[in-house]
Design an enzyme around this catalytic site. Structure first.
Site, PDB file in Angstrom:
ATOM      1  N   SER A  77       0.821  -1.211   0.000  1.00  0.00           N
ATOM      2  CA  SER A  77       0.000   0.000   0.000  1.00  0.00           C
ATOM      3  C   SER A  77       0.854   1.260   0.000  1.00  0.00           C
ATOM      4  O   SER A  77       0.537   2.240  -0.688  1.00  0.00           O
ATOM      5  CB  SER A  77      -0.930  -0.011   1.219  1.00  0.00           C
ATOM      6  OG  SER A  77      -1.780  -1.137   1.195  1.00  0.00           O
ATOM      7  N   ASN A  78       1.950   1.265   0.771  1.00  0.00           N
ATOM      8  CA  ASN A  78       2.805   2.449   0.836  1.00  0.00           C
ATOM      9  C   ASN A  78       3.605   2.675  -0.437  1.00  0.00           C
ATOM     10  O   ASN A  78       4.195   3.733  -0.615  1.00  0.00           O
ATOM     11  CB  ASN A  78       3.742   2.346   2.041  1.00  0.00           C
ATOM     12  CG  ASN A  78       3.017   2.597   3.338  1.00  0.00           C
ATOM     13  OD1 ASN A  78       2.689   3.727   3.668  1.00  0.00           O
ATOM     14  ND2 ASN A  78       2.740   1.542   4.082  1.00  0.00           N
ATOM     15  N   LYS A 196       0.158 -11.058   6.327  1.00  0.00           N
ATOM     16  CA  LYS A 196       0.310  -9.719   6.889  1.00  0.00           C
ATOM     17  C   LYS A 196      -1.088  -9.219   7.216  1.00  0.00           C
ATOM     18  O   LYS A 196      -1.934  -9.101   6.330  1.00  0.00           O
ATOM     19  CB  LYS A 196       0.990  -8.765   5.906  1.00  0.00           C
ATOM     20  CG  LYS A 196       1.041  -7.320   6.425  1.00  0.00           C
ATOM     21  CD  LYS A 196       1.406  -6.316   5.354  1.00  0.00           C
ATOM     22  CE  LYS A 196       1.293  -4.898   5.902  1.00  0.00           C
ATOM     23  NZ  LYS A 196       1.484  -3.862   4.855  1.00  0.00           N
ATOM     24  N   SER A 198      -3.136  -6.105   8.620  1.00  0.00           N
ATOM     25  CA  SER A 198      -3.049  -4.672   8.900  1.00  0.00           C
ATOM     26  C   SER A 198      -4.307  -4.121   9.555  1.00  0.00           C
ATOM     27  O   SER A 198      -4.451  -2.910   9.693  1.00  0.00           O
ATOM     28  CB  SER A 198      -2.773  -3.901   7.603  1.00  0.00           C
ATOM     29  OG  SER A 198      -1.534  -4.255   7.050  1.00  0.00           O
ATOM     30  N   GLY A 222       0.751  -5.667  10.662  1.00  0.00           N
ATOM     31  CA  GLY A 222       0.824  -4.715   9.563  1.00  0.00           C
ATOM     32  C   GLY A 222       1.099  -3.296   9.976  1.00  0.00           C
ATOM     33  O   GLY A 222       0.953  -2.376   9.163  1.00  0.00           O
TER      34      GLY A 222
END
EC number: 4.1.3.16
Length: 327
Positions: A77-78, A196, A198, A222
């Site tokens: 996402s980042n 993961k 989040s 996450g």
């Protein structure tokens, strides 16, 4: 249905991934990669004209490589992966593989909306150097993304992936939490090595750890905001946006948790909660990139439609770090 080109790519990707000798799963061998540890989810740097700045990407990686991370996550996402073309996503993975230390793991986000596209992207990412694929839940038709649909999706991807698969649940972005029953079923697949999570619900993380304890399955938190709690409940590491700027501190928290120094871990965790919230749910990627600029990395602009922070938001971001002793 997958065509001959995809099947050919699968075979080629499998051959290449095995030749890199990183201990990943291979059909019939039952080997799996150990994903325990801390990973910064690498941002994608852009120029003022919104082109990917591969030079700045490599500069950031050289600096991040000085910390004892287990590896790096790219195209999560980042990494603003929804805003990149397929060729850009692959080029980023390739450049990161070339720039990062050879003894670190590279987890690449290969998720797409369709199963076929996800398989193709996963195979391609294996070919350019990914050690494992981190696959986000398809979500555009989330009303129909039942446990059965998601189990079918991930099973097909894992069956055809030449590298291990890590499940990725990020409900803040997808509006969809990968159901626990689906995770438990998928944990039994020989090529699905972990997850993961989040979502921030540590009771859910504990339940997943508990229900998959008989499988060779690992859970990564996450976010750095609930890292200590996740370790206490059996998680083995974290993919933490905050590690892009406070890498030493996040790795220190890992060490304190893993050595049972819970009182010191608690003190450090408290000081990471506000900064972590600032670069995740409060100000998101624009906030993370701004603080990276302040810490000597290249953050730079995001791709539209994401906007830079306002002066008031910048001041609030700075306060979250200064009030906890980081600026």
């Amino acid at each position: 249905m997958l065509g001959p080109q995809v099947w050919s790519s699968v075979r080629q990707g499998l051959s290449r991934s095995l030749s890199r000798n990183v201990g990943v799963w291979a059909s019939g061998e039952g080997k799996k990669v150990d994903i325990a540890g801390i990973y910064p989810p690498v941002t994608t740097p852009f120029t003022a004209t919104a082109e990917v700045d591969y030079g700045k990407l490599e500069e950031n990686l050289h600096k991040l490589g000085t910390f004892p991370f287990r590896g790096f996550v790219v195209q999560g996402s980042n990494g603003e992966f929804p805003f990149l073309t397929s060729s850009e996503r692959l080029e980023v993975v390739s450049r990161v593989r070339q720039a990062m230390p050879k003894n670190r793991l590279l987890l690449a986000g290969s998720g797409c909306e369709s199963t076929q596209a996800t398989v193709e992207m996963t195979v391609s990412m294996a070919q350019v150097g990914a050690d494992a694929a981190m696959v986000v839940t398809p979500c555009y038709y989330r009303g129909r993304m039942s446990s059965a649909a998601l189990i079918h999706h991930y099973t097909k991807v894992a069956d055809l992936s030449p590298i291990p698969v890590v499940l990725y649940s990020v409900p803040a972005n997808t509006g969809l939490d990968l159901p626990v029953d689906a995770v438990v079923t998928l944990s039994q697949h020989p090529n699905i090595v972990g997850m993961k999570d989040s979502g921030g619900d540590v009771t859910r993380i504990g339940l997943i750890v508990h229900k998959t304890r008989k499988q060779d399955f690992q859970v990564l938190a996450g976010s750095a905001g609930f890292l200590m709690a996740s370790y206490a409940l059996g998680a083995v590491g974290g993919v933490c946006a905050l590690a892009n700027v406070l890498g030493a501190q996040v790795c220190q928290l890992e060490r304190l948790c893993c050595t049972g120094q819970w009182e010191d871990a608690q003190k450090l965790q408290h000081r990471l909660i506000e900064p972590n919230a600032a670069v995740t749910r409060r100000f998101g990627i624009p906030g993370l990139k701004k603080i990276m600029d302040w810490f000597g990395y290249y953050g730079g602009p995001c791709r539209a439609p994401l906007q830079e922070l306002s002066p008031a938001e910048e001041e609030a971001l700075r306060m979250d770090f200064t009030s906890n002793g980081w600026l």
